[in-house]
Design a protein around this motif. Structure first.
Motif, PDB file in Angstrom:
ATOM      1  N   GLU A  24       0.815  -1.222   0.000  1.00  5.31           N
ATOM      2  CA  GLU A  24       0.000   0.000   0.000  1.00  5.31           C
ATOM      3  C   GLU A  24       0.847   1.271   0.000  1.00  5.31           C
ATOM      4  O   GLU A  24       0.802   2.053  -0.930  1.00  5.31           O
ATOM      5  N   ASP A  25       1.577   1.442   1.082  1.00  2.00           N
ATOM      6  CA  ASP A  25       2.305   2.699   1.252  1.00  2.00           C
ATOM      7  C   ASP A  25       3.791   2.398   1.430  1.00  2.00           C
ATOM      8  O   ASP A  25       4.275   2.195   2.543  1.00  2.00           O
ATOM      9  N   SER A  26       4.508   2.354   0.330  1.00  4.71           N
ATOM     10  CA  SER A  26       5.909   1.944   0.406  1.00  4.71           C
ATOM     11  C   SER A  26       6.755   2.951   1.181  1.00  4.71           C
ATOM     12  O   SER A  26       7.681   2.575   1.882  1.00  4.71           O
ATOM     13  N   VAL A  27       6.410   4.228   1.058  1.00  6.15           N
ATOM     14  CA  VAL A  27       7.211   5.239   1.758  1.00  6.15           C
ATOM     15  C   VAL A  27       7.110   5.025   3.263  1.00  6.15           C
ATOM     16  O   VAL A  27       8.130   5.022   3.978  1.00  6.15           O
ATOM     17  N   ALA A  28       5.895   4.773   3.744  1.00  7.01           N
ATOM     18  CA  ALA A  28       5.721   4.536   5.179  1.00  7.01           C
ATOM     19  C   ALA A  28       6.494   3.283   5.606  1.00  7.01           C
ATOM     20  O   ALA A  28       7.151   3.281   6.651  1.00  7.01           O
ATOM     21  N   LEU A  29       6.433   2.253   4.774  1.00  6.60           N
ATOM     22  CA  LEU A  29       7.151   1.018   5.118  1.00  6.60           C
ATOM     23  C   LEU A  29       8.656   1.263   5.231  1.00  6.60           C
ATOM     24  O   LEU A  29       9.314   0.774   6.145  1.00  6.60           O
ATOM     25  N   LEU A  30       9.175   2.037   4.279  1.00  8.46           N
ATOM     26  CA  LEU A  30      10.612   2.315   4.299  1.00  8.46           C
ATOM     27  C   LEU A  30      10.971   3.146   5.524  1.00  8.46           C
ATOM     28  O   LEU A  30      11.998   2.923   6.173  1.00  8.46           O
ATOM     29  N   ARG A  31      10.120   4.108   5.854  1.00  8.10           N
ATOM     30  CA  ARG A  31      10.401   4.963   7.022  1.00  8.10           C
ATOM     31  C   ARG A  31      10.328   4.143   8.307  1.00  8.10           C
ATOM     32  O   ARG A  31      11.142   4.324   9.211  1.00  8.10           O
ATOM     33  N   GLU A  32       9.353   3.230   8.346  1.00  6.49           N
ATOM     34  CA  GLU A  32       9.250   2.342   9.521  1.00  6.49           C
ATOM     35  C   GLU A  32      10.537   1.555   9.736  1.00  6.49           C
ATOM     36  O   GLU A  32      10.930   1.288  10.862  1.00  6.49           O
ATOM     37  N   GLU A  33      11.163   1.171   8.626  1.00  3.63           N
ATOM     38  CA  GLU A  33      12.411   0.412   8.726  1.00  3.63           C
ATOM     39  C   GLU A  33      13.585   1.298   9.136  1.00  3.63           C
ATOM     40  O   GLU A  33      14.699   0.821   9.288  1.00  3.63           O
ATOM     41  N   GLY A  34      13.322   2.579   9.258  1.00  2.00           N
ATOM     42  CA  GLY A  34      14.376   3.480   9.728  1.00  2.00           C
ATOM     43  C   GLY A  34      15.177   4.151   8.630  1.00  2.00           C
ATOM     44  O   GLY A  34      16.265   4.666   8.885  1.00  2.00           O
ATOM     45  N   TYR A  35      14.654   4.179   7.417  1.00  2.00           N
ATOM     46  CA  TYR A  35      15.379   4.864   6.347  1.00  2.00           C
ATOM     47  C   TYR A  35      14.833   6.264   6.166  1.00  2.00           C
ATOM     48  O   TYR A  35      13.664   6.527   6.442  1.00  2.00           O
ATOM     49  N   ARG A  36      15.675   7.154   5.693  1.00  2.00           N
ATOM     50  CA  ARG A  36      15.215   8.505   5.365  1.00  2.00           C
ATOM     51  C   ARG A  36      14.882   8.510   3.876  1.00  2.00           C
ATOM     52  O   ARG A  36      15.704   8.099   3.052  1.00  2.00           O
ATOM     53  N   VAL A  37      13.697   8.953   3.557  1.00  2.00           N
ATOM     54  CA  VAL A  37      13.252   8.841   2.161  1.00  2.00           C
ATOM     55  C   VAL A  37      13.064  10.228   1.552  1.00  2.00           C
ATOM     56  O   VAL A  37      12.333  11.050   2.101  1.00  2.00           O
ATOM     57  N   SER A  38      13.744  10.486   0.442  1.00  2.00           N
ATOM     58  CA  SER A  38      13.493  11.716  -0.324  1.00  2.00           C
ATOM     59  C   SER A  38      12.774  11.304  -1.598  1.00  2.00           C
ATOM     60  O   SER A  38      13.194  10.363  -2.259  1.00  2.00           O
ATOM     61  N   LEU A  39      11.730  12.032  -1.929  1.00  2.00           N
ATOM     62  CA  LEU A  39      10.910  11.617  -3.059  1.00  2.00           C
ATOM     63  C   LEU A  39      11.054  12.526  -4.255  1.00  2.00           C
ATOM     64  O   LEU A  39      11.212  13.734  -4.129  1.00  2.00           O
ATOM     65  N   MET A  40      10.991  11.896  -5.409  1.00  2.00           N
ATOM     66  CA  MET A  40      10.874  12.659  -6.635  1.00  2.00           C
ATOM     67  C   MET A  40       9.469  12.382  -7.145  1.00  2.00           C
ATOM     68  O   MET A  40       9.135  11.241  -7.450  1.00  2.00           O
ATOM     69  N   ASN A  41       8.652  13.423  -7.190  1.00  2.00           N
ATOM     70  CA  ASN A  41       7.301  13.222  -7.677  1.00  2.00           C
ATOM     71  C   ASN A  41       7.296  13.297  -9.189  1.00  2.00           C
ATOM     72  O   ASN A  41       8.149  13.931  -9.792  1.00  2.00           O
TER      73      ASN A  41
END
Ligand SMILES: Cc1ncc(C[n+]2csc(CCOP(=O)(O)OP(=O)(O)O)c2C)c(N)n1
Lengths: 192, 583
Positions: A116-133
């Motif tokens: 569903e929400d890959s960004v949330a999953l990645l953040r939960e794992e402790g990664y910092r996520v920068s997005l390119m829309n």
């Protein structure tokens, strides 16, 4: 013991330009006077398979493959592929990701859901996520230059000089797309 | 100037610097880029051959005329070339002859993960193994020197990670080439009748003894006394992984993996408290070294499977079994046949007719995956044709009709023609379908003999597939459009019951060849669509299922092949006509 190598993971789906981005990055490291090793899996990439490339540079590099949990940055052109390979990264490290979902055949066939929400999953794992829309590149057909845009985002975190970057990006892309690639790279650099 | 080169590019460079004048081979991942790079250099002829056996035979001729030759193939290609290989060890060579064999641990793109180091021992030939591109270039050059010094073919073993990793190389210049090349009669060396071959076997054993002595001082074997423990004997890419996780160990890094330097190994083993052998795939070095009577530590059985990496080697050195990770499952992304792939239509028909399909290797092997699920065997290149004959020979008469063989055009030329002759010769019927997409698609679209172009892009006489089939005695040969489902179905139904064999050539170019031509995408009329999902059974990646079960076509992917439209029971799919286009 010599300084550790910096490891950058690049991933996406066949045809998105992962291998080109890896080559540009390796070239930038070479021209900055570093030892470099990069590894790519070609195989069936052209048939829509998952593509993984790794670039490692530093004073001395041995393995072209990054040991698990030691990678420094991940550039992802597709969200599912970011999830697949994020375990190569150190915790807290940064992921630069294009907002893009390409459904793999088991998802299309309904065997398994796309997360569903890959960004949330990645953040939960402790990664910092920068997005390119998707609309961020600002040139027409933005997805085509997303690989170079992500390199621009990465460039903010590395020590390579702007001249080196300009040279390697422009050398690697076809003449008629130079301007769009230059713009995509510069735009990427503005995102922290 | 220093350059970043892949292992494959570095081998091509090294061979060119060594004065190679001919490169032969057959494509196969991960080896294909070697010849594709070699063709760019001046003074070399690089060419694809019909198969690996022919490639080695061509090379042996050129070598006997005095020229340096490079032969390239993937690991399973060496099985095909093994017949000339074993006897070439007896005859020996004149001009340096180096055979590059690229193994694929982990099966990134292969049907097995055999370890070709066994060929060095079995055929009694020296084998070198580089661990990165710098060594790949150096060892390619060294291999030619060894080849000429010992008058033997030399095997240069690569693995996927060496072939497809880029590392820094300092290229050099091309060396002198000692021409002229000539035919010199020397039947005692080159005509392997038993009387001469017995003598040559003896010569080969003597060469091996000399090679073992050579190995003791070979420039590619290296002692790195870190002073630390443990001692590690390793080679190839495993060396790089070991250095990553055990930088303080002492190393005996073997660039020559056959034959082994007994004295050097003995000294190394004596000087360390504990010595590990670290190698990918089989326990090749371990077996050899233990057979010398030395006490060394090998690996647990699980490390004989798949590719190694720094993490696995860390566990291996701790003599632990591998930890299985517990990360949540991520949906896999298997490769799929491209939108518009001409193979798809054929498999739709085979699936509909519920046939038993003896298959082969190429992009079309993907026809085994759901939803097509219409390919039932894949053993090695060319096998499907003979397999269909085997099935049909022993099956009861009423079951024979369900067996049909499929084979790609490149694979048919590589090793399918002989199977077809066998079908004719032994009076077997059945249908062989040649999937003629006008290229060797799977390995990166290399040209082949039926295309009328060479590796260097020169025009040449094209082998005519239909004439070949007729010439070997097949009277029913039909060329068909693989996007015409009904036509193919009719031909198969008509042909399968016959006692005589038939060949159906399904001919349409690979979509990767015609990319860029103006496509005519199709569209689904959502008012007509009944959400039956029949079209989704094609597995075409251009079809997207909508939340209500109806289907949309991704216009930028669709090539307009029309296969989905032909399976739609309500005619909801049709050609999309642009507003601005008068038709
Ligand atoms: C002995 C051997 N050599 C090379 C290969 C690598 N390989 C696999 S399939 C293939 C040929 C595919 O071409 P084709 O039969 O025309 O089918 P396509 O991929 O175009 O559908 C090759 C070269 C192999 N598997 N075995």
């Amino acid at each position: 013991m010599p300084e550790k190598a910096t490891s950058i993971i690049l991933t996406g789906v066949g045809g998105q330009g992962v291998l080109l981005a890896a080559r540009i990055l390796s070239e930038a490291a070479l021209r900055s006077g570093l030892d470099v090793k990069s590894s790519e899996v070609h195989g069936m990439s052209q048939r829509g398979g998952s593509v993984l490339a790794q670039v490692r540079f530093g004073p001395r590099v041995y393995s072209p493959l990054t040991p698990k949990g030691t990678g420094d940055y991940l550039l992802a052109l597709e969200e599912l592929e970011a999830l697949r390979y994020c375990a190569l990264l150190k915790k807290n490290s940064r992921i630069m990701m294009q907002r893009c979902r390409i459904l793999p055949s088991p998802v299309i066939a309904g065997f398994t859901p796309y997360p569903e929400d890959s960004v949330a999953l990645l953040r939960e794992e402790g990664y910092r996520v920068s997005l390119m829309n998707e609309d961020e590149v600002g040139t027409s057909g933005s997805a085509r230059f997303a690989n170079v845009f992500l390199l621009g985002m990465l460039a903010c975190h590395l020590q390579f000089s702007p001249e080196v970057w300009r040279e390697v990006v422009l050398n690697a892309v076809p003449e008629r797309f130079r301007e769009q690639n230059r713009q995509a790279f510069e735009k990427g650099r503005t995102i922290l | 100037m220093k350059k970043l080169l892949s292992g494959n590019e570095a081998v091509a460079r090294g061979a060119w610097e060594a004065g190679v004048v001919l490169g032969t081979g057959y494509p196969g991942t991960p080896s294909s880029e070697i010849l594709e790079n070699l063709k760019e250099y001046e003074g070399v002829r690089a060419q694809w051959c019909v198969n690996e056996k022919v490639a080695l035979e061509v090379a042996s001729g050129a070598s006997w005329a005095g020229a340096r030759v490079l032969v390239t193939m993937k690991h399973v290609g060496l099985n095909v070339a093994s017949d000339p290989l074993f006897t070439l060890a007896y005859t020996g060579v004149k001009g340096g002859l180096v055979i590059v064999v690229a193994d694929d641990p982990g099966l990134h793109s292969s049907q097995n993960e055999q370890d070709s180091r066994h060929y060095a021992r079995a055929a009694k030939l020296p084998m070198l193994e580089p661990s990165d591109s710098r060594e790949a270039r150096e060892m390619a050059k060294l291999a030619f020197e060894i080849s000429e010094e010992f008058e033997l073919p030399v095997l240069l073993r690569l693995t996927t990670r060496v072939s497809h990793s880029r590392t820094i190389v300092a290229p050099g210049e091309r060396g002198e080439i000692s021409t002229p090349f000539a035919c010199i009669k020397d039947p005692k060396k080159r005509v392997m009748i038993p009387a001469y071959a017995r003598l040559r076997h003896r010569v080969l054993e003597k060469k091996m003894e000399r090679l073992i002595r050579y190995a003791e001082d070979a420039p590619c074997n290296r002692l790195e006394e870190g002073g630390g423990e443990p001692g590690i004997i390793t080679s190839g890419i495993s060396y790089q992984y070991c250095k990553e996780v055990a930088p303080d160990a002492s190393y005996l890094k073997l660039g020559m993996v056959y034959p082994l330097p007994i004295g050097t190994i003995e000294n190394f083993v004596r000087s360390s408290e504990k010595v590990f052998i670290v190698e990918e795939l089989d326990r090749f070095l371990e077996t050899e070294i233990k057979a010398m009577g030395m006490e060394v530590t090998g690996k647990r059985p699980e490390y004989c499977l798949g590719e190694l990496n720094p993490d696995r080697i860390e566990a291996l050195l701790r003599e632990k079994s591998e930890s299985t990770s517990s990360s949540p499952p991520i949906p896999v992304r298997p490769p799929v046949m491209c939108a518009g792939c001409p193979h798809r239509g054929v498999f739709m028909v085979l699936r509909k007719l519920k046939l038993f399909v003896t298959g082969d290797i190429g992009c079309y092997t993907l026809g085994t995956l759901p939803p097509l699920s219409a390919l039932d065997t894949c053993l090695c290149m060319g096998a499907g044709v003979g397999q269909s004959e085997g099935f049909r020979t022993v099956l009861p008469a009423e079951d024979r009709e369900q067996v049909v063989a499929v084979i790609g055009d490149s694979t048919f030329i590589h090793s399918g023609i002989t199977g077809l002759i066998d079908i004719v010769y032994n009076g077997n019927g059945g249908v062989v379908i040649i999937l003629d997409n006008r290229t060797t698609a799977m390995t990166g679209r290399q040209p082949h003999p039926a295309m009328g172009v060479t590796l260097r892009g020169e025009e040449t006489t094209a082998t005519n597939l239909e004439e070949v089939c007729r010439a070997v005695g097949v009277r029913r040969v039909r060329v068909m459009n693989p996007h015409d489902l009904q036509g193919m179905e009719d031909f198969l139904k008509e042909s399968l019951p016959l006692v005589e064999p038939s060949v159906m050539i399904a001919r349409a170019p690979c979509v990767l060849l015609t990319r860029g031509e103006e496509p005519r995408p199709y569209r689904v009329d959502l008012d007509t669509c009944v959400a039956c999902e029949q079209c989704l059974q094609t597995g075409c990646p251009a079809l997207v299922k909508l939340p209500d079960g109806k289907v949309r076509i991704e216009g930028f992917l669709c090539t307009g092949c029309g296969v989905c439209a032909q399976v739609c029971p309500v005619e909801a799919i049709g050609e999309y006509i642009r507003q601005d286009e008068p038709r």
